[in-house]
Every structure is written in structure tokens, then in C-alpha cells.
Scaffold this motif. Structure first.
Motif, PDB file in Angstrom:
ATOM      1  N   ALA A 119       0.824  -1.210   0.000  1.00  0.00           N
ATOM      2  CA  ALA A 119       0.000   0.000   0.000  1.00  0.00           C
ATOM      3  C   ALA A 119       0.860   1.262   0.000  1.00  0.00           C
ATOM      4  CB  ALA A 119      -0.933  -0.010   1.202  1.00  0.00           C
ATOM      5  N   ARG A 120       2.017   1.238   0.716  1.00  0.00           N
ATOM      6  CA  ARG A 120       2.867   2.436   0.779  1.00  0.00           C
ATOM      7  C   ARG A 120       3.437   2.769  -0.602  1.00  0.00           C
ATOM      8  NH1 ARG A 120       6.278   0.365   5.883  1.00  0.00           N
ATOM      9  NH2 ARG A 120       6.140  -1.469   4.563  1.00  0.00           N
ATOM     10  N   VAL A 121       3.868   1.735  -1.340  1.00  0.00           N
ATOM     11  CA  VAL A 121       4.419   1.959  -2.678  1.00  0.00           C
ATOM     12  C   VAL A 121       3.342   2.499  -3.607  1.00  0.00           C
ATOM     13  CG1 VAL A 121       5.479   0.834  -4.677  1.00  0.00           C
ATOM     14  CG2 VAL A 121       6.204   0.196  -2.370  1.00  0.00           C
ATOM     15  N   LEU A 122       2.150   1.935  -3.518  1.00  0.00           N
ATOM     16  CA  LEU A 122       1.045   2.394  -4.354  1.00  0.00           C
ATOM     17  C   LEU A 122       0.657   3.833  -4.010  1.00  0.00           C
ATOM     18  CD1 LEU A 122      -1.064  -0.881  -4.279  1.00  0.00           C
ATOM     19  CD2 LEU A 122      -0.091   0.149  -6.333  1.00  0.00           C
ATOM     20  N   ASN A 123       0.659   4.162  -2.739  1.00  0.00           N
ATOM     21  CA  ASN A 123       0.332   5.535  -2.328  1.00  0.00           C
ATOM     22  C   ASN A 123       1.336   6.543  -2.876  1.00  0.00           C
ATOM     23  OD1 ASN A 123      -2.068   6.079  -0.753  1.00  0.00           O
ATOM     24  ND2 ASN A 123      -1.289   4.592   0.731  1.00  0.00           N
ATOM     25  N   VAL A 124       2.630   6.202  -2.829  1.00  0.00           N
ATOM     26  CA  VAL A 124       3.659   7.091  -3.376  1.00  0.00           C
ATOM     27  C   VAL A 124       3.403   7.320  -4.858  1.00  0.00           C
ATOM     28  CG1 VAL A 124       6.116   7.261  -3.968  1.00  0.00           C
ATOM     29  CG2 VAL A 124       5.441   6.537  -1.679  1.00  0.00           C
ATOM     30  N   PHE A 125       3.072   6.254  -5.597  1.00  0.00           N
ATOM     31  CA  PHE A 125       2.817   6.362  -7.037  1.00  0.00           C
ATOM     32  C   PHE A 125       1.605   7.255  -7.307  1.00  0.00           C
ATOM     33  CE2 PHE A 125       0.868   4.255 -10.899  1.00  0.00           C
ATOM     34  CZ  PHE A 125       1.687   4.917 -11.803  1.00  0.00           C
ATOM     35  N   ILE A 126       0.529   7.050  -6.560  1.00  0.00           N
ATOM     36  CA  ILE A 126      -0.696   7.832  -6.771  1.00  0.00           C
ATOM     37  C   ILE A 126      -0.451   9.310  -6.443  1.00  0.00           C
ATOM     38  CG2 ILE A 126      -3.067   8.177  -5.934  1.00  0.00           C
ATOM     39  CD1 ILE A 126      -3.113   5.055  -5.530  1.00  0.00           C
ATOM     40  N   GLN A 127       0.260   9.584  -5.347  1.00  0.00           N
ATOM     41  CA  GLN A 127       0.554  10.976  -4.996  1.00  0.00           C
ATOM     42  C   GLN A 127       1.433  11.643  -6.056  1.00  0.00           C
ATOM     43  OE1 GLN A 127      -0.823  12.776  -2.619  1.00  0.00           O
ATOM     44  NE2 GLN A 127      -2.003  10.973  -1.982  1.00  0.00           N
ATOM     45  N   THR A 128       2.359  10.874  -6.655  1.00  0.00           N
ATOM     46  CA  THR A 128       3.184  11.423  -7.731  1.00  0.00           C
ATOM     47  C   THR A 128       2.334  11.751  -8.949  1.00  0.00           C
ATOM     48  OG1 THR A 128       5.011  10.048  -6.948  1.00  0.00           O
ATOM     49  CG2 THR A 128       5.263  11.036  -9.117  1.00  0.00           C
ATOM     50  N   LEU A 129       1.348  10.897  -9.271  1.00  0.00           N
ATOM     51  CA  LEU A 129       0.451  11.168 -10.395  1.00  0.00           C
ATOM     52  C   LEU A 129      -0.358  12.455 -10.159  1.00  0.00           C
ATOM     53  CD1 LEU A 129      -0.867   7.550 -11.053  1.00  0.00           C
ATOM     54  CD2 LEU A 129       0.564   8.888 -12.590  1.00  0.00           C
ATOM     55  N   ILE A 130      -0.733  12.667  -8.897  1.00  0.00           N
ATOM     56  CA  ILE A 130      -1.469  13.896  -8.565  1.00  0.00           C
ATOM     57  C   ILE A 130      -0.557  15.109  -8.715  1.00  0.00           C
ATOM     58  CG2 ILE A 130      -2.625  15.142  -6.679  1.00  0.00           C
ATOM     59  CD1 ILE A 130      -3.566  12.347  -5.651  1.00  0.00           C
ATOM     60  N   GLN A 131       0.693  14.995  -8.228  1.00  0.00           N
ATOM     61  CA  GLN A 131       1.646  16.111  -8.345  1.00  0.00           C
ATOM     62  C   GLN A 131       1.978  16.427  -9.803  1.00  0.00           C
ATOM     63  OE1 GLN A 131       4.992  14.830  -6.018  1.00  0.00           O
ATOM     64  NE2 GLN A 131       3.813  14.740  -4.118  1.00  0.00           N
TER      65      GLN A 131
END
Length: 774
Positions: A719-731
Motif C-alpha cells: 500500500a505504501r508503494v502504491l500511495n507514493v505512485f498515486i501521490q506522484t500522479l497527482i503532483q
């Protein structure tokens, strides 16, 4: 006199065993002199003896002394050397090498006579005290040799000054140097805990926190003040030179028993910056062995033993007391809802920093169970930055540290946790029970020190923003520096034997490999790693067949005659070691994959495709290049893979040469792109989804693919890796977020079409099947 010297040298050899740091500076020439810190005859003999072992002789008249009662002699000797420069060729120089010798290497603790045994201050108690110091601490002697002072350079800086003035300036340089070096090795004297607590409780910010807590809880200030003392007692270290010295001796035996070799890389740069900076060590965290190994080897290499911020789960009976005496500062995992505790902890760290103690804490927070670096937990870093802003007079250097092992002590427990088992609680009895695990060797280990981050310089590099509040500016600064730390940890990576073998074996975990083929592939991988744009600081050396034999002995590989293979349990364990190299292997793997699958892979097309993917890889793997630097890095990568025979040019087209290594790199990279595709695909067709649901759905599909295609990556559905990816997509403005809901902000059809062309059709079909189960 000659007979007395022989007897003295015999006695010194009998009771003294010295470690020499900075040996590279110990090179006598006709124009080299040495200056020692103290007037002790034994220190002169130690220097002469050390040079004799190197095949050099040193007349005693070439040894100067910086002690207070030798000031006139030192000034006259240096003044004579400055005058001598006029008779030498302009290319010739006279250099003076500073030498410090330490026996106790431990700070003195107030009111503790037992700790005086191991303190450096024995030397101040006369000839009997000095003899006792040699008798008790002689086997732990450290000789610190530092870079030479150039008299010609000093004269060049003051060209019109007489020799006496230049000699006086040289003396000031030496006195400052010896003072700072002594502090860097021994550390400040240790205050009694009650004195320290009184100092902290008198701070205005702490008194205000106590007052506000008393108001909020409807209690008296005195009651809350007593609670604050209890909290301080629970968190504060109780550093004991006696305990630390005993542990250092025991650990030196322990390391030799369980590790074949511990590789130390880059420590010279830390030794050079230690005298002028407060050091804050920020290691990655992979094992409970990390902080013990780091402290032990800092002491061994002549650096102050740091105070370590550790989770209070380790503050158990007996074990907690031992760790506190070794410098552990215990902290709660979270104290956002307790402003008094937060202020006490921040004030405690501030006082320790301002006194000159080295500190250590883990930038990731907890131990990584997957081998990858975890996202930074910035709470303690923010406290360090704030304290430096409030007290900028002492320069602060953040020291990134890479720690790795050929085999983890906690390997079995990590696999149980990743399979859904509960985390075992730490206890002294648990430590005793775990000792049976140390019956066998665990291969090699590595401590690699990255390029220090000088805080003042880092502050100046962050551009000022007029439309931000001080709080948001501080947050941005903290995040910026935390990313730098993680990048520099990866840049100081040591590629160990197990990580190299795991990378190759897990590219096709169901396949048996001949030992000869695997050896050749490993040699190819090592050669490639060493010429990458982001190479490791060092790689394992020696015959690969020996690595394989040792891995089989450690039960990390299985062997059948002249072939090796992985059992399912071994495959899961080996992912940890493979993942340590992902920040180096994934970019080449993605490059090869795009060149293999893209219709027309041109030299100018592939960088454009990689530019699109790079922000996500950078965020997940803490890669070092910005957008401008990436262009150069990709060109270097292409040319070096071409040199290693992984790709070739056919006219303008780049073709992949299908070698075992190129296939392994592509198979290592593709699961990462598949994980990205899952997230993209879930939000296609105009879907709007809460972030939590997007993460859980991605985990579900990823776990299914993990089982179906044996990707063998515990972080694949993390979940932590996926969260980092999703937050990067938002940024990156690919996704938009509102009220916790995310959706596409760009047209996704072309992106998904391109991705489906590059990925293995079996993976794409499996994802579609899981999106629309029958």
C-alpha cells in the motif's frame, strides 16, 4: 639510553594494540614533520614504531609537540621551517602532519569513578594515571593521522608577514584542530541526568507546554512537571562509557563470528568533516543489527558514538537499560496528540545537539521488510532543521548511510510478517532465544557512508517563495532534504553477493541455472553496474562460484549437482536482496523493454518515452537526476549498454541483443510497469474513486498477478508503494484529487493504448479479466 628505548618499546608492544586511522597521510619525506598533541613519551614511541612497521625511520627531532608547556619550542621550530622555505625550490614544500593518540576514547561522566577507567581524562592524573590508562585501555588505542598543513600555502596566504607571525598562525591552526578532533572522537563530557532534566524543564517552550497541559487537564503545574520528569526519564539515554567499552569489545568478537567480512566504504569523508560539524547519521533501516553495527564501527574508526533515537518498543526490561547505556533515546512511534511529550523530545534533542553530541535516527522510521527504501518519516528531521535554524552557530552535516547484509538475521520473521503473520514483540528473553540463530555465518555485511549534506548549504539551495507561509516553507524544506537523504543513501549502495545472485535468479524463479552460466551472468551484471550513470559505491568481489557455494550453505539457494534453483520459500526471501538494487537495475530494464517492444525504437524516441515514466520511477526509487540531468544520464546508459553488448544500432533503430542479462533486466522491470498500468486502468473510462479504494483494488489485482505469474515481489502490492505512485500522479497533474476522490485530469486512451503495446499481452489480459470478472 638506547637500552631504555628498547625496554620502553617492548613494554608498549606488550600492553598497546593501536588502530591507525588516516594511514594514507603517514608518509614521511625529507621535508615532512609530525606534530603530536601531547608531550607523552609513549606517544612519540608509538609514532616511531608505527613508521618502523611501514619500513620508515623517523628521527625524534622531526617530531614536534603542541602541548602547552612546549609552546615556545613549537613556535621556534615552525619559524625555522618557514625561513627554510626561502632556500627550497618553489615546487618544494614543508608539511607538518598532526597526530592524535587516544587510549580511553570515552567522555568523562560526572560523579562516576567506574567510568573514569575508560575515560580519556585519565591522562590528566599524573604518571600513575597515565600508566593505568595504558594498562586498562592500551589494547583500544587509536592513532588519528590527519592531512598535513602546508607551510608554503600558509606563507602564500600571508605573503608580507614575517616567519614568526606565520608560525604563530600555524600554532593556532594546530590548537584548533586538536580541540575539534578530540571532540569529534570522544564527544563532550556527559552531564548527570538530573542536571540535564533540570536544564530541559527550565526551557521557556517546555514550561509553556507544562502550563498548557495543566490547564487542559485541570491539574497543577507541579503535578504535570513531575509527569514531565517521568517522561524524560523514559526517553533519555543514560550513556555509560563502561557499558559501551565492554560492548565494543564483545561486539568485535561477535562480528568476526557471524560475518565473514564487514565492508566499510566512504568513512574517510566523514572523518574529515567530523571536527567542524555536528554529525547526524541517517541510515536506512533493514535490521535490528543496523544501529549496533553502525555505533560499533564508528567507535572503531575514531568517531564519537552517537545517541540513537529508537522506538520505545525496544524499551523492555533489561534490554532497554542496556540500550540506554549504549546511547539509545527511546521515543513513541507517534506523539502528535501529546504536545507536552513532543516538546520534551524536541528540547531533549536540541540540548544534546547544542552540547555537541552526534545523533542518529532512521529516516524511514521502521525497518524495511522488502529491501527497498521506505518513504521518509520527517518528524525528527524537521526537529533537526528547526534546531539548526535557531542555533546556526554550529554547522550540521547529515550523513546518509547504506547498510546491507548477505543474509538478514530477521529473514524468517520478515517472511512470516509478509505472509500475514504477526510481528514479534521485542524482549530480552527474545534476544536470548535468538542467539541460537548465530551459530552460522551470515556472509558479508556493508556500511557505506554517502556524501554529507551540509545543512546551511542545503538551506541556501532551496529557492525562497514569497507566497508561502513560514510553516509551508519549512515543510517544503524538510521534504526536499529528506528526498536528498534517500537519494544519497541509494548513491552509496554496496552491491553485495546475494543481491546480484537474487537479481538473476528471480528474473525466472522457476528455472534451474547451471553454476557456470549463473557465474558468467553475475560477472556481466557486476560489469554493467560499475559503468551505470548511478553506479554502486562498491560491488562484491571474488569468484562468483564461491558466492554461489556460500549462498547454498546459507540455504538461500538450492543445489542439484552442477545446477542451482530456488524453492518457493527461498524465492520469497531473495526478493529482499534483489530489491536493494532496483534503483540501479530498473532504468536499464525499462530502457531495454521499450527498445524491445516499441514499434520504432529510435535514439531520440526512447528518451521521450522514458521522460514520461521517469517522475514515477524517481519518486519510487529515489533516483538522483532532475529532468535536465536525465537527458545526459539516458545517453550514457544507452552508450554503456551498447558497449556491454546488450543493444546494437541497425541504422537509426536500436535493437536489443537477447543475452541472459538483457532478458533478466527486462523481466525485473516489467512487473513495475504492470503495477503502474493497473492503477492507470482502474481510473479509465471516467471512473472516480476514493484513494483508499484505488489502493485496495490495485492491491487485489496485483496480488492475483503475483500468484499467477510468480513476480515474487512482496512490495508489488504494498500500500505504501502504491500511495507514493498515486501521490506522484497527482503532483504531475495526471490525476486530480478532490475530497479524497481521484480521477484522470488528462486524456487516458492514448496512454493506455501505448502501455498495452509495450506490456506482455498475458499480463494485460489478466488485468482485464480481474477488472471484469465473469
Amino acid at each position: 639510553m638506547r637500552g631504555l628505548n628498547r625496554i620502553s618499546r617492548f613494554l608498549l608492544r606488550l600492553i598497546i594494540n593501536s588502530t591507525v586511522e588516516g594511514r594514507q597521510h603517514l608518509k614521511p619525506t625529507p621535508n615532512t614533520l609530525f606534530v603530536i598533541e601531547t608531550a607523552r613519551y609513549s606517544h612519540r614511541l608509538l609514532l616511531i614504531e608505527q613508521l618502523r612497521r611501514q619500513g620508515n625511520t623517523l628521527p625524534e627531532q622531526k617530531i614536534l609537540c603542541a602541548a602547552h608547556d612546549h609552546q615556545d619550542d613549537l613556535r621556534n621550530r615552525i619559524e625555522a621551517q618557514v625561513d627554510k622555505l626561502s632556500f627550497l625550490n618553489p615546487e618544494q614544500d614543508i608539511k607538518i602532519v598532526p597526530i592524535s593518540v587516544y587510549h580511553g576514547r570515552m567522555p568523562q561522566r560526572e560523579t562516576s569513578y567506574l567510568n573514569l577507567l575508560y575515560a580519556e581524562s585519565w591522562s590528566k592524573t599524573g604518571i600513575v594515571g597515565r600508566f593505568m590508562q595504558l594498562l586498562v585501555n592500551g589494547r583500544q588505542t587509536l592513532m588519528q593521522v590527519d592531512p598535513a598543513l602546508s607551510l608554503r600555502q600558509l606563507k602564500k596566504e600571508s605573503p608580507h608577514q614575517p616567519a614568526g607571525v606565520i608560525a604563530h598562525k600555524a600554532m593556532r591552526v594546530f590548537h584548533h584542530h586538536f580541540y575539534r578532533r578530540r571532540l569529534a572522537i570522544i564527544g563532550p563530557n556527559l552531564s548527570h541526568r538530573s542536571t540535564l532534566f533540570t536544564l530541559i524543564l527550565r526551557e521557556p517552550a517546555v514550561k509553556e507546554a507544562i502550563y498548557q497541559t495543566a490547564l487542559k487537564q485541570n491539574r497543577t503545574v507541579e503535578q504535570v512537571n513531575n509527569d514531565a520528569k517521568v517522561l524524560l526519564k523514559g526517553m533519555a539515554a543514560n550513556f555509560s562509557p563502561t557499558t559501551t567499552r565492554i560492548l565494543a569489545s564483545l561486539l568485535s568478537i561477535f562480528w568476526k563470528k557471524i560475518y565473514k567480512k564487514i565492508h566499510i566504504n566512504g568513512i574517510e569523508r566523514i572523518q574529515l568533516c567530523a571536527p567542524e560539524n555536528q554529525l547526524v547519521y541517517l541510515p536506512c533501516h533493514r535490521s535490528h543489527m543496523d544501529y549496533v553495527m553502525l555505533s560499533s564501527h564508528l567507535y572503531r574508526h575514531g568517531l564519537m558514538v552517537p545517541h540513537i533515537a529508537a522506538g520505545d518498543n525496544l524499551n523492555t526490561p533489561v534490554l532497554g537499560n542496556i540500550l540506554k547505556r549504549g546511547g539509545a533515546i527511546f521515543m513513541r512511534r507517534s506523539f502528535r496528540d501529546d504536545p507536552l511529550y513532543a516538546q520534551l523530545f524536541q528540547s531533549y534533542l536540541s540540548v544534546m545537539s547544542n552540547k555537541g553530541h552526534s545523533l542518529e535516527y532512521f529516516i524511514e522510521g521502521g525497518r524495511s521488510r522488502t529491501g527497498r527504501l521506505l518513504p521518509a518519516k520527517t518528524g525528527l528531521l524537521a526537529m533537526t532543521l528547526e534546531n539548526h535554524l535557531n542555533h546556526p552557530e554550529k554547522p550540521v552535516a547529515l550523513i546518509p548511510v547504506w547498510i546491507s547484509y548477505d543474509k538478514l538475521v530477521e529473514s524468517k520473521s520478515y517472511q512470516q510478517e509478509l505472509s500475514g503473520g504477526e510481528k514479534r514483540k521485542e524482549s530480552f528473553l527474545g534476544l536470548i532465544r535468538s542467539l541460537k540463530e548465530f551459530r552460522h555465518q551470515f556472509g558479508d555485511a556493508a556500511l557505506s557512508f554517502g556524501e554529507p549534506i551540509m545543512l546551511q548549504q542545503a538551506f541556501n539551495e532551496v529557492p525562497e517563495s514569497t507566497d508561502q507561509t513560514p510553516a509551508s516553507t519549512k515543510l517544503e524544506l524538510t521534504q526536499h532534504i529528506s528526498q536528498q537523504v534517500l537519494q544519497r543513501i541509494n548513491q552509496s549502495a554496496y552491491a553485495n553477493q546475494t543481491a546480484i545472485l537474487a537479481t538473476l535468479m528471480l528474473s525466472n524463479p522457476k528455472k534451474q541455472r547451471s553454476i557456470t552460466e549463473l557465474s558468467e551472468e553475475a560477472e556481466e551484471l557486476v560489469a554493467l553496474l560499475n559503468i551505470l550513470p548511478n553506479p554502486p559505491i562498491a560491488t562484491a568481489t571474488g569468484p562468483v562460484k564461491k558466492w554461489i557455494k556460500q549462498a547454498c550453505k546459507r540455504r538461500q539457494l538450492s543445489r542439484s549437482e552442477d545446477h542451482v534453483f530456488l524453492s518457493s520459500t527461498q524465492a520469497q526471501e531473495m526478493t529482499f536482496y534483489r530489491n536493494q538494487l532496483h534503483h540501479m537495475t530498473l532504468l536499464p530494464g525499462v530502457f531495454l523493454l521499450l527498445a524491445k517492444r516499441y514499434p520504432k525504437p529510435l535514439p531520440q524516441t526512447l528518451p521521450r518515452l522514458l521522460n514520461t515514466l521517469y517522475p514515477y520511477l524517481k519518486a519510487e526509487l529515489y533516483l538522483p537526476w532532475d529532468a535536465i540531468e536525465l537527458k545526459t544520464a539516458l545517453k550514457q546508459l544507452r552508450l554503456r549498454m551498447e558497449k556491454r553488448g546488450l543493444i546494437k544500432r541497425e541504422g537509426n533503430i536500436i535493437r536489443v541483443i537477447e543475452t541472459p542479462l538483457s532478458i533478466a533486466l527486462m523481466q525485473t522491470a516489467e512487473p513495475i510497469l504492470v503495477r503502474y498500468y493497473i492503477v492507470f486502468r482502474l481510473l479509465s473510462d471516467g471512473t472516480v474513486m476514493p484513494i483508499a479504494d484505488l489502493v485496495s483494488e490495485s492491491q487485489r489485482i496485483a496480488a492475483h498477478l503475483h500468484q499467477q505469474f510468480a513476480f515474487n515481489s512482496p512490495e508489488y502490492a504494498d500500500a505504501r508503494v502504491l500511495n507514493v505512485f498515486i501521490q506522484t500522479l497527482i503532483q504531475q497533474n495526471v490525476f486530480a484529487e478532490k475530497d479524497g476522490q481521484v480521477h484522470y485530469q488528462i486524456e487516458s486512451n492514448a496512454l493506455l493504448k501505448r502501455a498495452s503495446q509495450i506490456l506482455n499481452p498475458h499480463y494485460v489480459n489478466a488485468i482485464e479479466h480481474n477488472l471484469h470478472p465473469r
